[in-house]
Design an enzyme around this catalytic site. Sequence first.
Site, PDB file in Angstrom:
ATOM      1  CB  THR A 113      29.352 -66.516  44.246  1.00 14.18           C
ATOM      2  OG1 THR A 113      28.374 -65.577  44.670  1.00 14.18           O
ATOM      3  CG2 THR A 113      30.711 -66.015  44.667  1.00 14.18           C
ATOM      4  NE  ARG A 131      22.164 -59.643  49.069  1.00 11.62           N
ATOM      5  CZ  ARG A 131      22.987 -60.625  48.723  1.00 11.62           C
ATOM      6  NH1 ARG A 131      23.728 -60.523  47.643  1.00 11.62           N
ATOM      7  NH2 ARG A 131      23.075 -61.721  49.455  1.00 11.62           N
ATOM      8  CB  VAL A 132      26.536 -55.199  49.507  1.00  8.64           C
ATOM      9  CG1 VAL A 132      27.932 -55.798  49.364  1.00  8.64           C
ATOM     10  CG2 VAL A 132      26.439 -53.891  48.718  1.00  8.64           C
ATOM     11  N   GLY A 133      26.102 -58.523  49.240  1.00  7.95           N
ATOM     12  CA  GLY A 133      26.235 -59.805  49.934  1.00  7.95           C
ATOM     13  C   GLY A 133      27.586 -59.939  50.615  1.00  7.95           C
ATOM     14  CG  ASP A 134      28.997 -63.919  51.184  1.00  8.20           C
ATOM     15  OD1 ASP A 134      28.105 -63.777  50.311  1.00  8.20           O
ATOM     16  OD2 ASP A 134      29.762 -64.890  51.204  1.00  8.20           O
ATOM     17  CB  THR A 162      29.611 -69.629  46.872  1.00 12.57           C
ATOM     18  OG1 THR A 162      28.333 -69.618  46.219  1.00 12.57           O
ATOM     19  CG2 THR A 162      30.065 -71.082  47.044  1.00 12.57           C
ATOM     20  N   GLY A 166      24.411 -64.932  51.347  1.00 15.97           N
ATOM     21  CA  GLY A 166      25.354 -63.909  51.778  1.00 15.97           C
ATOM     22  C   GLY A 166      25.076 -63.285  53.129  1.00 15.97           C
TER      23      GLY A 166
HETATM   24  N1  ASP Z   1      27.096 -65.188  48.344  1.00 14.43           N
HETATM   25  C1  ASP Z   1      26.504 -64.524  47.224  1.00 14.43           C
HETATM   26  C2  ASP Z   1      25.728 -63.331  47.691  1.00 14.43           C
HETATM   27  O1  ASP Z   1      25.060 -63.429  48.700  1.00 14.43           O
HETATM   28  C3  ASP Z   1      25.604 -65.394  46.419  1.00 14.43           C
HETATM   29  C4  ASP Z   1      26.081 -66.810  46.217  1.00 14.43           C
HETATM   30  O2  ASP Z   1      27.234 -67.143  46.477  1.00 14.43           O
HETATM   31  O3  ASP Z   1      25.305 -67.629  45.741  1.00 14.43           O
HETATM   32  O4  ASP Z   1      25.757 -62.316  47.035  1.00 14.43           O
END
Ligand code: ASP
Length: 316
Positions: free
Chosen positions: A182, A210-213, A233, A236
């Site tokens: 990220t 799918r949606v992450g943080d 990062t 998520g």
């Molecule tokens: N946090 C990001 C997500 O879950 C991935 C990452 O930072 O590696 O989409």
Amino acid sequence: MSKSHIALVVHGGAGTIERSKMTPEREREYRTGIENALRAGSTILRRGGAALDAVEAAVRVLEDDPHFNAGKGSVFTSAGTNEMDAAIMDGKTRSAGAVAGVEHVRNPIVLARAVMEKSKYVFLIGSGAEEFAKRNNIELVDSKYFFTQDRWDALQKVKAADNGGGSGDKKFIISDADRHGTVGAVALDGSGNLAAATSTGGTTNKLPGRVGDSPVIGAGTFADNNTCAVSCTGDGEFFIRAAVAHEVSVLIEERGFSLRDAAESALAKSQKLGGSGGLIAVDKNGSIALPFNTSGMYRGFLQEDGTFVVDIYRDH
Ligand code: ASP
């Protein structure tokens, strides 16, 4: 009191980053990417520009760099598509803009900012977000633009591992570089304003939708002039459940923690749930923190004399 202190920190993802697997050339490319982002952001801050402009500019540079999992270098979903998420937050007003699941937006962070400034909404997703991009003359590209051989190969490896290669006697060892990453930036400008921006392709082989943080305000991205600006990062799902970025702010505001203690403690909360990763943060006084609980995090910051510090591994 007039404030003139400026600060800028950027990251390009945290994970298992092994020195032994990195060629000197590749390491140089990553370092150059981080430096380019710092240059773009710090040029703005040094000529009196806004933190918001600086974090957007820094993240844009990383979105255009195929080495990082955002924009051009985004990872693939299980369907072989690219779905990108991004968010930006203005600490001065606590305005925020976010997008998720966009597939044709060259720079999702630019769209997130437009959502913040040109709509009454905070969060737009998918085709609606892309329609909004079109109406606001934000650059859309063919999905081919996001094809990179490395990310495609990583998808095949992760799929193979997830389909049995990874269970029992592990046939495939999948590195974090293959799985996620990220980019993000946090800044303090000369007027005392804080801002945070985060952009990602998410996780390799993720289920479409799918949606992450990263685009979730308070989870992967947060900024408030009273406390700090944060970009995360890592895994998520755990960062969302621990509301990591907002947690840093709360620990400062309500519990009187220093930035460093707040950042470490918030990160520990997501780790306790089972997630690893890192974050970058800057507070209203210009103190910075870059904690991570993985073996590495692509990261860099601006020093007072105008030079940059760039690091990848835990040990320097
Ligand atoms: N946090 C990001 C997500 O879950 C991935 C990452 O930072 O590696 O989409």
